[in-house]
Design a protein around this motif. Sequence first.
Motif, PDB file in Angstrom:
ATOM      1  N   MET A 235      42.501  -7.293  50.800  1.00  0.00           N
ATOM      2  CA  MET A 235      41.129  -7.788  50.853  1.00  0.00           C
ATOM      3  C   MET A 235      40.749  -8.205  52.262  1.00  0.00           C
ATOM      4  SD  MET A 235      41.079  -9.986  47.304  1.00  0.00           S
ATOM      5  CE  MET A 235      39.350 -10.428  47.523  1.00  0.00           C
ATOM      6  N   THR A 236      39.502  -7.917  52.635  1.00  0.00           N
ATOM      7  CA  THR A 236      39.027  -8.321  53.958  1.00  0.00           C
ATOM      8  C   THR A 236      38.858  -9.837  54.047  1.00  0.00           C
ATOM      9  OG1 THR A 236      36.723  -7.975  53.258  1.00  0.00           O
ATOM     10  CG2 THR A 236      37.842  -6.127  54.350  1.00  0.00           C
ATOM     11  N   ARG A 237      38.616 -10.478  52.913  1.00  0.00           N
ATOM     12  CA  ARG A 237      38.612 -11.947  52.856  1.00  0.00           C
ATOM     13  C   ARG A 237      38.955 -12.392  51.441  1.00  0.00           C
ATOM     14  NH1 ARG A 237      33.927 -14.868  51.065  1.00  0.00           N
ATOM     15  NH2 ARG A 237      32.209 -13.501  50.399  1.00  0.00           N
ATOM     16  N   THR A 238      39.693 -13.488  51.352  1.00  0.00           N
ATOM     17  CA  THR A 238      40.067 -14.055  50.052  1.00  0.00           C
ATOM     18  C   THR A 238      39.511 -15.457  49.856  1.00  0.00           C
ATOM     19  OG1 THR A 238      42.139 -14.884  51.002  1.00  0.00           O
ATOM     20  CG2 THR A 238      42.188 -12.708  49.950  1.00  0.00           C
ATOM     21  N   ARG A 239      38.714 -15.906  50.819  1.00  0.00           N
ATOM     22  CA  ARG A 239      38.098 -17.237  50.727  1.00  0.00           C
ATOM     23  C   ARG A 239      36.757 -17.219  51.444  1.00  0.00           C
ATOM     24  NH1 ARG A 239      39.707 -20.020  55.549  1.00  0.00           N
ATOM     25  NH2 ARG A 239      41.148 -18.738  56.787  1.00  0.00           N
ATOM     26  N   ASN A 240      36.120 -18.360  51.485  1.00  0.00           N
ATOM     27  CA  ASN A 240      34.774 -18.455  52.037  1.00  0.00           C
ATOM     28  C   ASN A 240      34.815 -18.513  53.566  1.00  0.00           C
ATOM     29  OD1 ASN A 240      32.013 -18.795  52.315  1.00  0.00           O
ATOM     30  ND2 ASN A 240      32.103 -21.020  51.974  1.00  0.00           N
ATOM     31  N   VAL A 241      35.039 -17.353  54.190  1.00  0.00           N
ATOM     32  CA  VAL A 241      35.055 -17.253  55.642  1.00  0.00           C
ATOM     33  C   VAL A 241      34.150 -16.114  56.077  1.00  0.00           C
ATOM     34  CG1 VAL A 241      37.368 -18.223  55.890  1.00  0.00           C
ATOM     35  CG2 VAL A 241      37.090 -15.752  55.577  1.00  0.00           C
ATOM     36  N   PHE A 242      33.722 -16.173  57.320  1.00  0.00           N
ATOM     37  CA  PHE A 242      32.859 -15.125  57.867  1.00  0.00           C
ATOM     38  C   PHE A 242      33.716 -14.071  58.556  1.00  0.00           C
ATOM     39  CE2 PHE A 242      30.450 -13.417  61.509  1.00  0.00           C
ATOM     40  CZ  PHE A 242      29.410 -12.809  60.825  1.00  0.00           C
ATOM     41  N   VAL A 243      33.479 -12.808  58.241  1.00  0.00           N
ATOM     42  CA  VAL A 243      34.200 -11.691  58.855  1.00  0.00           C
ATOM     43  C   VAL A 243      33.176 -10.728  59.438  1.00  0.00           C
ATOM     44  CG1 VAL A 243      35.850  -9.816  58.500  1.00  0.00           C
ATOM     45  CG2 VAL A 243      36.046 -11.912  57.143  1.00  0.00           C
ATOM     46  N   GLU A 244      33.330 -10.432  60.723  1.00  0.00           N
ATOM     47  CA  GLU A 244      32.414  -9.493  61.373  1.00  0.00           C
ATOM     48  C   GLU A 244      32.490  -8.126  60.694  1.00  0.00           C
ATOM     49  OE1 GLU A 244      30.262  -9.933  63.692  1.00  0.00           O
ATOM     50  OE2 GLU A 244      30.823 -11.814  64.711  1.00  0.00           O
ATOM     51  N   LEU A 245      31.355  -7.418  60.680  1.00  0.00           N
ATOM     52  CA  LEU A 245      31.305  -6.105  60.050  1.00  0.00           C
ATOM     53  C   LEU A 245      32.309  -5.137  60.674  1.00  0.00           C
ATOM     54  CD1 LEU A 245      27.448  -5.625  59.617  1.00  0.00           C
ATOM     55  CD2 LEU A 245      29.116  -6.131  57.832  1.00  0.00           C
ATOM     56  N   LYS A 246      32.383  -5.133  61.999  1.00  0.00           N
ATOM     57  CA  LYS A 246      33.306  -4.210  62.658  1.00  0.00           C
ATOM     58  C   LYS A 246      34.752  -4.530  62.302  1.00  0.00           C
ATOM     59  CE  LYS A 246      33.493  -6.878  66.967  1.00  0.00           C
ATOM     60  NZ  LYS A 246      33.259  -6.823  68.441  1.00  0.00           N
ATOM     61  N   ASP A 247      35.043  -5.812  62.064  1.00  0.00           N
ATOM     62  CA  ASP A 247      36.409  -6.194  61.703  1.00  0.00           C
ATOM     63  C   ASP A 247      36.762  -5.754  60.285  1.00  0.00           C
ATOM     64  OD1 ASP A 247      36.889  -7.336  64.181  1.00  0.00           O
ATOM     65  OD2 ASP A 247      36.131  -9.301  63.566  1.00  0.00           O
ATOM     66  N   ARG A 248      35.776  -5.667  59.421  1.00  0.00           N
ATOM     67  CA  ARG A 248      36.020  -5.187  58.055  1.00  0.00           C
ATOM     68  C   ARG A 248      36.438  -3.713  58.077  1.00  0.00           C
ATOM     69  NH1 ARG A 248      33.073  -8.836  54.276  1.00  0.00           N
ATOM     70  NH2 ARG A 248      32.000 -10.388  55.561  1.00  0.00           N
ATOM     71  N   VAL A 249      35.741  -2.919  58.891  1.00  0.00           N
ATOM     72  CA  VAL A 249      36.072  -1.504  59.000  1.00  0.00           C
ATOM     73  C   VAL A 249      37.422  -1.322  59.697  1.00  0.00           C
ATOM     74  CG1 VAL A 249      35.304   0.730  59.859  1.00  0.00           C
ATOM     75  CG2 VAL A 249      33.628  -0.924  59.047  1.00  0.00           C
ATOM     76  N   LYS A 250      37.663  -2.082  60.758  1.00  0.00           N
ATOM     77  CA  LYS A 250      38.950  -2.008  61.452  1.00  0.00           C
ATOM     78  C   LYS A 250      40.095  -2.381  60.513  1.00  0.00           C
ATOM     79  CE  LYS A 250      37.326  -2.900  66.176  1.00  0.00           C
ATOM     80  NZ  LYS A 250      37.358  -3.859  67.305  1.00  0.00           N
ATOM     81  N   PHE A 251      39.847  -3.355  59.633  1.00  0.00           N
ATOM     82  CA  PHE A 251      40.863  -3.777  58.663  1.00  0.00           C
ATOM     83  C   PHE A 251      41.228  -2.618  57.744  1.00  0.00           C
ATOM     84  CE2 PHE A 251      42.109  -5.483  54.535  1.00  0.00           C
ATOM     85  CZ  PHE A 251      43.058  -6.438  54.883  1.00  0.00           C
ATOM     86  N   ALA A 252      40.216  -1.900  57.272  1.00  0.00           N
ATOM     87  CA  ALA A 252      40.470  -0.765  56.368  1.00  0.00           C
ATOM     88  C   ALA A 252      41.266   0.323  57.067  1.00  0.00           C
ATOM     89  CB  ALA A 252      39.145  -0.209  55.854  1.00  0.00           C
ATOM     90  N   ARG A 253      40.936   0.612  58.316  1.00  0.00           N
ATOM     91  CA  ARG A 253      41.643   1.657  59.058  1.00  0.00           C
ATOM     92  C   ARG A 253      43.046   1.212  59.439  1.00  0.00           C
ATOM     93  NH1 ARG A 253      39.566   4.312  63.736  1.00  0.00           N
ATOM     94  NH2 ARG A 253      40.548   6.140  62.821  1.00  0.00           N
ATOM     95  N   LYS A 254      43.182  -0.039  59.886  1.00  0.00           N
ATOM     96  CA  LYS A 254      44.499  -0.551  60.277  1.00  0.00           C
ATOM     97  C   LYS A 254      45.468  -0.536  59.102  1.00  0.00           C
ATOM     98  CE  LYS A 254      46.780  -4.577  62.347  1.00  0.00           C
ATOM     99  NZ  LYS A 254      46.587  -5.952  62.896  1.00  0.00           N
ATOM    100  N   ASN A 255      44.959  -0.856  57.927  1.00  0.00           N
ATOM    101  CA  ASN A 255      45.799  -0.870  56.730  1.00  0.00           C
ATOM    102  C   ASN A 255      45.917   0.505  56.075  1.00  0.00           C
ATOM    103  OD1 ASN A 255      46.619  -3.840  55.777  1.00  0.00           O
ATOM    104  ND2 ASN A 255      44.639  -3.951  56.827  1.00  0.00           N
ATOM    105  N   GLU A 256      45.321   1.517  56.724  1.00  0.00           N
ATOM    106  CA  GLU A 256      45.407   2.905  56.247  1.00  0.00           C
ATOM    107  C   GLU A 256      45.002   3.018  54.783  1.00  0.00           C
ATOM    108  OE1 GLU A 256      49.426   4.013  57.275  1.00  0.00           O
ATOM    109  OE2 GLU A 256      48.809   4.541  59.303  1.00  0.00           O
ATOM    110  N   GLY A 257      43.832   2.452  54.480  1.00  0.00           N
ATOM    111  CA  GLY A 257      43.353   2.457  53.102  1.00  0.00           C
ATOM    112  C   GLY A 257      43.088   3.851  52.571  1.00  0.00           C
TER     113      GLY A 257
END
Length: 413
Positions: A235-257
């Motif tokens: 998950m890009t976030r599991t609690r009430n935190v702010f995540v930049e849009l670009k970081d959400r996409v980078k997270f998906a690519r880094k984790n090889e979704g």
Amino acid sequence: MKVTKAPWLFFTRLAALLFWAVLAPASHGDSGAVSAVRFSGNEQQTRIVIEMNEKLDYRLFTLAQNGLRLIVDMPSINWQLSGAQNAGHGQGAVAAYRYGNNTPQTSRLVFDLNRPVEVTSDFYIPPGKEFKNYRLVLDLKETDPIDFAAEAGFKEPFVPRVRYARNSRVSPAPSRKPRASHHGKRIIIIDAGHGGKDPGAIGRVRKYKEKDINLKAALTLRKRLLKSGRYDVRMTRTRNVFVELKDRVKFARKNEGDLLISLHSDSAANPRARGASVYTKIEWAASRSKKEILHGKTDIIGVDTRRVEPGVGDVLVNLTMRDTQNQSAIFAEMVAARLKRVGPILPNAHRDKNLFVLLSPDVPAVLVEMGYLSNRYDEANLGSSRYMNKLMGAVGDAVDSYFKQVEHYEAAR
């Protein structure tokens, strides 16, 4: 996304494509001609007859994005069809058709469908006493929307092999072969939209915050997927935190979704607007995808685009993005069909939009708008744990269906 196949295999295939594109004679399809397109039957069973002066190589595939379509690709030919603006009316399951030269080497017939169909048979009838030309016959039969979406897409660009080729149909199938990663499990990325300082939409009656509804949905979906034992969920976030849009996409690519599902709740000025919808990347956003995303992770299918010959990197990226977009569309159609069984959905629920979170060039992605917080009924539903379980259960079922089709494709290769 990395794959287990060696990079040389991709470049071998790419070299073959370039070889045929460059060395194929300019007159390859000059004498080939289509003189008529005829229809018979009804919406449940429809026959298409394409009349041509040669028996040409061809490729069939279907598309589920921006309307239902059946595509026929052939070598570059002369069009001898009557009708204005390279188009004509259909019959039965075919609403209309269009034609033209798709590339310098290929021509294309596009049949706009008014319902999902499968091609049950395709064959040539040779010239005879009554007909002097070859006739390519396509028999269509109505099918389930989920099955249609699962079979949509194509494996690779069409390159005519030889003239007067025998039937060379490429059976439509999911073109991407997602990698069974992390102990044999598919990696699913769940993105709960908004969060932290960004509350998103606010409910009209109960004042629910979108960021909280989205997180609740994400956790519910994670529970549903983990219960099956088939997926590694991140998950890009599991609690009430702010995540930049670009970081959400980078997270998906880094984790090889293998799949990215972004969950959101909609809002509108009209309080009567309600229903779920599913978004995929709009086609013209491809350049934005390359510009804003690819620079953060330069490898595509295990090949560093900075270390290949000039121009090859762009070809590699473009092919990957097209494949990703096709697979996103397949999954989106499955999600829309499942959501319809749970609650209201918007007309033409599968839509395209230039949304940043969908811009990954190598991770199939959809954004699910679960309903309108500006509508009192949708807001009440989204605040209900019982309804949320059903809604995320439907998304989970779509994930199962998608990878089931992928596994069938893998087994048939």
